[in-house]
Scaffold this active site. Structure first.
Site, mmCIF file in Angstrom:
data_model
loop_
_atom_site.group_PDB
_atom_site.id
_atom_site.type_symbol
_atom_site.label_atom_id
_atom_site.label_comp_id
_atom_site.label_asym_id
_atom_site.label_seq_id
_atom_site.Cartn_x
_atom_site.Cartn_y
_atom_site.Cartn_z
ATOM 1 N N SER A 32 -8.352 4.032 -3.350
ATOM 2 C CA SER A 32 -7.182 3.759 -2.539
ATOM 3 C C SER A 32 -6.600 5.086 -2.042
ATOM 4 O O SER A 32 -7.299 5.843 -1.363
ATOM 5 C CB SER A 32 -6.166 2.942 -3.329
ATOM 6 O OG SER A 32 -5.178 2.424 -2.472
ATOM 7 N N ASP A 122 -10.776 -7.098 -0.034
ATOM 8 C CA ASP A 122 -9.612 -6.216 -0.092
ATOM 9 C C ASP A 122 -8.744 -6.416 1.154
ATOM 10 O O ASP A 122 -9.206 -6.207 2.271
ATOM 11 C CB ASP A 122 -10.080 -4.759 -0.180
ATOM 12 C CG ASP A 122 -8.968 -3.770 -0.434
ATOM 13 O OD1 ASP A 122 -7.782 -4.142 -0.330
ATOM 14 O OD2 ASP A 122 -9.281 -2.609 -0.739
ATOM 15 N N HIS A 155 -9.128 -5.242 -3.892
ATOM 16 C CA HIS A 155 -8.732 -3.844 -3.961
ATOM 17 C C HIS A 155 -8.950 -3.215 -5.336
ATOM 18 O O HIS A 155 -9.389 -2.068 -5.430
ATOM 19 C CB HIS A 155 -7.274 -3.704 -3.535
ATOM 20 C CG HIS A 155 -6.852 -2.303 -3.301
ATOM 21 N ND1 HIS A 155 -7.379 -1.528 -2.292
ATOM 22 C CD2 HIS A 155 -5.957 -1.515 -3.943
ATOM 23 C CE1 HIS A 155 -6.824 -0.327 -2.317
ATOM 24 N NE2 HIS A 155 -5.961 -0.286 -3.318
#
Length: 180
Positions: A32, A122, A155
């Site tokens: 991320s 995601d 994610h």
């Protein structure tokens, strides 16, 4: 916004100080925003890092702005104003700032092998606009790279199968590219 200069400079300095004289092969792993930092590091310091594994990375804030489930994030991280009650239509200046501070602009400097670990579902960092785009740019420049796409994960890559596989693949990636 100092996100791409100060934060990556600070991380690189800390890594240098830790590795100096102890670790000749420095590798990176993160996801991320951590993937955003790693993609910056391997582009800014291409001879220092020997391999990278990046999970669901933010690669280009200018293409993330309209598709993420966290629409304030690209604005906030770049130091741009954002009103949740009246979300702004991105201006040309905002797009320019987001692009210029994104690691995609450093792709031509990347030299180390890169493994991308991507959750296909995601919605925070959508794969098509971020990690898979980065993969395409790396491949087109002849950079050794691969992707593990987890069709049933998002994610966090927190499913048992994807979590186990991602850590196994990370180990194998480092082993292969560091010739351990």
């Amino acid at each position: 916004a100092v996100v791409s200069t100060q934060s990556t400079g600070d991380v690189h300095y800390a890594v240098q100080q830790t590795a100096e004289g102890l670790f000749p092969n420095v590798v990176l792993m993160g996801g991320s925003h951590g993937g955003f930092i790693i993609a910056h590091l391997i582009g800014k310091y291409p001879d220092f890092y020997k391999a990278a594994v990046i999970r669901n990375p933010i690669i280009n804030h200018s293409t993330e702005v309209g598709v993420t489930d966290a629409p304030d994030w690209p604005y906030w991280i770049m130091g741009l104003p954002y009103d949740a009650y009246l979300p702004p239509v991105p201006s040309e200046d905002a797009y320019t700032i987001m692009l210029e501070k994104s690691p995609i602009v450093l792709v031509d400097q990347v030299r180390c092998p890169v493994l991308l670990l991507i959750g296909a579902t995601d919605v925070c960092v959508p794969p098509q606009s971020q990690g898979l785009t980065y993969l395409r740019y790396l491949k087109s420049r002849g950079i050794t790279c691969d992707v593990r796409l987890y069709p049933n994960d998002g994610h966090a890559l927190s499913g048992v199968a994807s979590s186990a596989d991602s850590f196994t693949q990370t180990h194998l990636w480092y082993k292969k590219h560091l010739e351990l």
